[in-house]
Write a protein that holds these residues in place. Sequence first.
Motif, short mmCIF file in Angstrom:
data_model
loop_
_atom_site.label_atom_id
_atom_site.label_comp_id
_atom_site.label_asym_id
_atom_site.label_seq_id
_atom_site.Cartn_x
_atom_site.Cartn_y
_atom_site.Cartn_z
N PHE A 228 0.84 -1.20 0.00
CA PHE A 228 0.00 0.00 0.00
C PHE A 228 0.88 1.25 0.00
O PHE A 228 0.60 2.22 -0.70
N ASP A 229 1.94 1.21 0.78
CA ASP A 229 2.85 2.34 0.84
C ASP A 229 3.60 2.49 -0.48
O ASP A 229 3.70 3.58 -1.04
N ASP A 230 4.10 1.39 -1.00
CA ASP A 230 4.92 1.40 -2.21
C ASP A 230 4.11 1.74 -3.47
O ASP A 230 4.52 2.58 -4.27
N GLN A 231 2.97 1.09 -3.65
CA GLN A 231 2.22 1.23 -4.89
C GLN A 231 1.17 2.35 -4.85
O GLN A 231 0.83 2.92 -5.89
N LEU A 232 0.63 2.63 -3.66
CA LEU A 232 -0.45 3.62 -3.56
C LEU A 232 -0.02 4.89 -2.81
O LEU A 232 -0.77 5.83 -2.73
N ASN A 233 1.17 4.83 -2.25
CA ASN A 233 1.70 5.96 -1.48
C ASN A 233 0.82 6.28 -0.27
O ASN A 233 0.61 7.45 0.07
N ILE A 234 0.27 5.23 0.35
CA ILE A 234 -0.54 5.38 1.55
C ILE A 234 0.13 4.58 2.67
O ILE A 234 0.26 3.36 2.56
N THR A 235 0.53 5.26 3.71
CA THR A 235 1.17 4.60 4.84
C THR A 235 0.11 4.23 5.88
O THR A 235 -0.64 5.09 6.33
N VAL A 236 0.08 2.96 6.21
CA VAL A 236 -0.83 2.46 7.24
C VAL A 236 0.03 1.94 8.39
O VAL A 236 0.72 0.94 8.23
N PRO A 237 0.02 2.63 9.52
CA PRO A 237 0.79 2.15 10.66
C PRO A 237 0.28 0.77 11.11
O PRO A 237 -0.92 0.56 11.18
N ILE A 238 1.20 -0.14 11.37
CA ILE A 238 0.83 -1.49 11.77
C ILE A 238 -0.04 -1.44 13.03
O ILE A 238 -0.92 -2.29 13.21
N THR A 239 0.14 -0.44 13.85
CA THR A 239 -0.66 -0.32 15.08
C THR A 239 -2.12 0.02 14.78
O THR A 239 -2.98 -0.20 15.62
N GLU A 240 -2.40 0.53 13.59
CA GLU A 240 -3.77 0.87 13.22
C GLU A 240 -4.44 -0.24 12.40
O GLU A 240 -5.59 -0.11 12.02
N PHE A 241 -3.69 -1.29 12.12
CA PHE A 241 -4.24 -2.39 11.33
C PHE A 241 -4.88 -3.40 12.27
O PHE A 241 -4.19 -4.18 12.93
N ASP A 242 -6.19 -3.35 12.37
CA ASP A 242 -6.95 -4.27 13.21
C ASP A 242 -7.60 -5.32 12.31
O ASP A 242 -8.36 -4.98 11.41
N ARG A 243 -7.28 -6.54 12.55
CA ARG A 243 -7.75 -7.65 11.73
C ARG A 243 -9.28 -7.68 11.58
O ARG A 243 -9.80 -8.06 10.55
N ASP A 244 -9.98 -7.25 12.60
CA ASP A 244 -11.45 -7.28 12.56
C ASP A 244 -12.04 -6.19 11.68
O ASP A 244 -13.18 -6.32 11.24
N THR A 245 -11.29 -5.13 11.44
CA THR A 245 -11.81 -4.05 10.60
C THR A 245 -11.12 -3.96 9.24
O THR A 245 -11.54 -3.18 8.40
N TRP A 246 -10.09 -4.75 9.03
CA TRP A 246 -9.38 -4.79 7.75
C TRP A 246 -9.46 -6.20 7.15
O TRP A 246 -8.53 -6.65 6.49
N ASN A 247 -10.56 -6.89 7.35
CA ASN A 247 -10.61 -8.31 7.01
C ASN A 247 -11.16 -8.64 5.63
O ASN A 247 -11.00 -9.76 5.16
N THR A 248 -11.82 -7.70 4.95
CA THR A 248 -12.37 -7.99 3.62
C THR A 248 -11.86 -6.96 2.62
O THR A 248 -11.45 -5.85 3.00
N PRO A 249 -11.87 -7.29 1.33
CA PRO A 249 -11.47 -6.31 0.32
C PRO A 249 -12.27 -5.00 0.44
O PRO A 249 -11.69 -3.91 0.36
#
Length: 78
Positions: A46-67
């Motif tokens: 996401f950072d490399d191809q879309l230039n969007i940085t998502v901090p790993i601390t904000e990545f919650d499996r329950d809210t990032w689980n589907t496309p």
Amino acid sequence: MDFKEKVLQVIAEVCQDDVVKEELDLDLFDSGLIDSFGTVELLFQFDDQLNITVPITEFDRDTWNTPNAIVDRLNELK
């Protein structure tokens, strides 16, 4: 290619399966298409191809689980 298509392409590349482009409510973790290593790769891409940085601390499996959920979250961050 619009933003949603780009995001879905990145997810498909990391999951190594184009099913994610069609089944937008598929739980990527429950289906086994992505694991913790895949999560890190996804955030890197996401950072490399879309230039969007998502901090790993904000990545919650329950809210990032589907496309669809991933597209929605990235739309908020761009």
